[in-house]
Write an enzyme that holds these catalytic residues in place. Structure first.
Site: not given
Length: 378
Positions: A224, A172, A128
């Site tokens: 999460y 990320d 993603s």
């Protein structure tokens, strides 16, 4: 597909030629898991697998998206209608990037975009983030918006937080945007100070393997959010801005001050994982890559026992690799499935790969090495 085939595929999809093409990589996080949203330290590197985007601008207020890897044809979105929570599925990520760039005041308009990707989806390798970053870089360069890589990474994080609704940290996106070939990226998430750390396992006759378990357990997203909320609660109770501010020397006192075992576990992981990042940095700077193996393994134990984000398949991969002679192994990414990484001597890499494959037949095991961050292809 080749660059030429990719350009032809764009022409077939949109009836004209692209103005350019860009690529952004997935990432492996070498060490530093669930520390990014605690203002801590991380050390990812870009992998050779990338998401590519061929792009041409539009002046009619439309964003048209197509993936060469997915069924469904071309998705057409009106820019004026974009708003957080309105774009389901994979197209929500590029739509989020365009919306966020515009919200930040950048003069970005419509586009035709064709994607393809070699980043495993659901493997914990940040497919993603690669999709977001390649979109941001392409649109920024085509429309003349600022293209400072860290700024784009922060905008991509905001797009996922606000538009997609996922409370992710910035690691990320920064890895995909800012990594360099042959290096891991040491990032202080609080200050965004970063440094490129030489990381070349092959130079020391080592191999870094990725074992994609090809599983993703359904409770991952909710868990999460629970872990992040728990970390924030622990920091609040301890009177610090984030768990990053608890030092290893102050850990015992912090644990004694917390009211329940869950918060103590979360805090212990974050504090010890930040220390492991700094220890790995010291070893890599000294050219002692072989010695990071036990730190990787210790990180997995902490993620499994304290943060409790591992799963049976990841534990099986790690235990099997170590039993077959690996120097170290751990899960990488958010957890509850996805991938593990394994550091092994080059001479034993085949044996380790075979053992993991026998223990978990659906696993995809491959060697990797640090690749370049996001870049223009043509």
């Amino acid at each position: 597909m080749t660059d030429t085939a990719f350009e032809i595929a764009f022409k077939n999809a949109f009836g004209r030629s692209p103005e350019g093409a860009w690529a952004a990589p997935g990432r492996v996080n070498l060490i530093g898991e669930h520390t990014d949203y605690n203002d801590g330290f991380v050390m990812p590197f870009a992998i050779p697998q990338t998401t590519r985007a061929a792009v041409a601008r539009r002046d009619d207020g439309l964003l048209r998206l197509r993936s060469a890897d997915m069924d469904g044809g071309t998705v057409e979105l009106r820019i004026a209608d974009l708003a957080p929570g309105t774009t389901p599925g994979w197209t929500g990520y590029p739509a989020a990037v365009l919306w966020t760039l515009r919200e930040a005041g950048h003069p970005v308009g419509g586009a035709d975009i064709l994607y393809d990707s070699t980043v495993p989806v659901g493997g914990g390798l940040s497919s993603s983030a690669a999709l977001q970053v390649v979109t941001a870089l392409a649109l920024a360069e085509l429309y003349g918006a600022p293209t400072a890589r860290q700024e784009l990474a922060v905008l991509c994080q905001r797009s996922e937080n606000v538009y997609v609704g996922a409370p992710v940290g910035v690691m990320d996106q920064t890895a995909s945007a800012c990594c360099e070939q042959g290096h891991a990226l040491h990032l202080d998430v609080r200050t965004l100070e970063r440094s490129q750390v030489p990381f070349d396992p092959a130079a020391e006759d080592l191999v870094l393997l990725v074992a994609d378990t090809r599983v993703k357990h359904s409770h991952a997203e909710g868990a999460y959010g629970e872990r992040r909320a728990g970390c924030e609660r622990a920091a609040e109770l301890l009177g610090v801005p984030a768990l990053r501010d608890i030092t290893p020397a102050g850990l015992d006192a912090a644990l004694a001050a917390l009211p329940d075992e869950e918060l103590r576990r979360l805090t212990r992981h974050v504090v010890t994982e930040n220390r492991r990042v700094e220890d790995v940095l010291t070893l890599l700077d000294a050219g002692r890559t072989r010695e990071i193996g036990p730190l990787l393994t210790a990180g997995h134990a902490s993620l499994r026992d304290d943060f409790r984000v591992s799963c049976a398949e990841l534990d099986l991969v790690v235990d099997t690799a170590l039993a077959a002679g690996a120097l170290g192994a751990r899960m990488t990414g958010g957890g509850f499935g996805g991938s593990a990484i394994v550091l092994a001597d080059a001479a034993s890499a085949a044996r380790v790969t075979e053992a993991v494959g026998a223990a978990l037949p659906q696993a995809r095991v491959f060697a990797t090495a640090p690749g370049p961050g996001a870049h223009s292809l043509w």
